[in-house]
Design a protein around this motif. Sequence first.
Motif, PDB file in Angstrom:
ATOM      1  N   GLY A   1       0.802  -1.116   0.044  1.00 55.41           N
ATOM      2  CA  GLY A   1      -0.012  -0.007  -0.029  1.00 55.41           C
ATOM      3  C   GLY A   1       1.008   1.100   0.146  1.00 55.41           C
ATOM      4  N   VAL A   2       0.594   2.283  -0.761  1.00 61.08           N
ATOM      5  CA  VAL A   2       1.443   3.577  -1.170  1.00 61.08           C
ATOM      6  C   VAL A   2       0.487   4.702  -0.468  1.00 61.08           C
ATOM      7  N   PHE A   3       1.020   5.462   0.485  1.00 61.83           N
ATOM      8  CA  PHE A   3       0.579   6.912   0.813  1.00 61.83           C
ATOM      9  C   PHE A   3       1.371   7.940   0.225  1.00 61.83           C
ATOM     10  N   THR A   4       0.752   8.811  -0.799  1.00 60.20           N
ATOM     11  CA  THR A   4       1.298   9.802  -1.431  1.00 60.20           C
ATOM     12  C   THR A   4       1.394  11.356  -0.537  1.00 60.20           C
ATOM     13  N   ASN A   5       0.301  11.444   0.008  1.00 61.74           N
ATOM     14  CA  ASN A   5       0.254  12.677   0.841  1.00 61.74           C
ATOM     15  C   ASN A   5      -1.153  12.883   1.222  1.00 61.74           C
ATOM     16  N   LEU A   6      -1.617  14.209   1.841  1.00 66.15           N
ATOM     17  CA  LEU A   6      -2.796  14.390   2.259  1.00 66.15           C
ATOM     18  C   LEU A   6      -3.233  15.992   2.251  1.00 66.15           C
TER      19      LEU A   6
END
Length: 506
Positions: A198-203
């Motif tokens: 799972g990849v989290f880029t930004n928020l």
Amino acid sequence: MTQISDLLEGVDTLEIRGDISGEAAGICYDSRKCEDGSLFVAVSGARFDGHDFIPEAVRRGARYVVYDREEPPRSLQATCIRVRDSRLALAGLARNYFGNPSRDICLIGVTGTNGKTTVTFLLESILTAAGCSVGVMGTVNYRYAGATFPAVNTTPESLDLQKMLREMVDAGVTHVVMEVSSHAIDLKRVYGCAYDVGVFTNLSSEHLDYHRTMEDYFRVKKRFFDDVVCEHPAVVNGDDPWGARLLREIQPPVITFGCDESRDVSSADVALSPDGIEMKIRHSGGAFAVSSPLTGRFNLSNILAASAAALSIGIGPEDIQAGIKALAVVPGRLERVSVPGEPALFVDYAHTEDALENVLATLLEFRRGRIITVFGCGGDRDRTKRPGMGRVAAAFSDLAIITSDNPRTEDPLAIIDDIEGGMESGSTRYALEEIMNGFTGKGYTVLADRKAAIQLAVSVAGSDDIILIAGKGHEDYQIVGTRKFPFDDRVLAREALFTRGTGGAH
């Protein structure tokens, strides 16, 4: 045909009324698609509640009904199965019906506010360079094995998602890269999938019409890693404040990426130019150089995210280098429409304050003349971001032209009023006549007709100016009211540039 008992495996069932010894001919969540012998799952949507359509589903042939609200009438001629959560049940039923296809592939999910599409395109290119057969589901389209399908949602409903995964597996796909939207997480569309990474880029601020607060938005994203990715690697942007918080709150294994050298995967010796990015990628195994035709500082993060995810599944530096170099453009993501000799014109999907600032900051690094920005905000969507986008456009542009995006059922001028509320106090609104008669200062104007706004930007631009048309990117339609009309910023921009070149604009 699948045994009902097999379909219910792993589904949190509370009560069964009727016979489940038979088989289901299919699964449906839209009563209009029910056929003889099918199983209907009543789910609640934004506009309709499937529980209201249970009688209609049975009339159309549904033999089994799954629900989580009030009990259907006793007179209903169907087996009724009450579950704790219909959406979660639909995900499990779909997974079982299609034979749990995600366990037969390497599945990578990419979530976050900005960058998801570019990261999936980069991963597709890297995996292809590594000799993998790749499927992609995302905002632009769904594609695999040489076939392309329109994307109704960034992430399909769980039944449609599992069906496509099964088709991909049967077509020989080995790796699938998927954009995972916050709506898909909250509505449990991805809960039947077995993700390898799972990849989290930004928020950043987006979808607050749905999530209400940034805290709620973050918690939905976090659920993807807590509930779905679980014990598999989480590849997280450590440079992003929300990413840093995510790292504190989720369980290992985690892999961090970012420009800071303390990250597991980081950048070094970065050189940015209008022609692309040159950099080194540092990781636990050493460092290697990459060259990308993509432009912009924000694409550093996207390249690092894709590289970190690729490294986590054993893809080597050589294939990462080749894949990054091979990806010349991502549709509607800082996509250049102009050719040498014309004003530099770019189309970008930026429709949040953060994304618009990133793109404009990139263009400012390469400017020789003015920055002209054409943008608007979507109707029936998060209103809180409108003043912020106005503030950014005013701060980074010499001339901002506020126009319509997809107004949907809202009054376009009311949306524009919301945007104007964020324009800096020192930013002056000029009449269209002033803009057309050689305006050279700094300010903005309003032109609700998006086609006319694009034409205006092109007609007043000097040869050294940069034009950004933001908000719709790859979209080839405009939504006005409840109807879609053909509309592609890239096509209209190209037409306006052609008219300019033939002397039709001055």
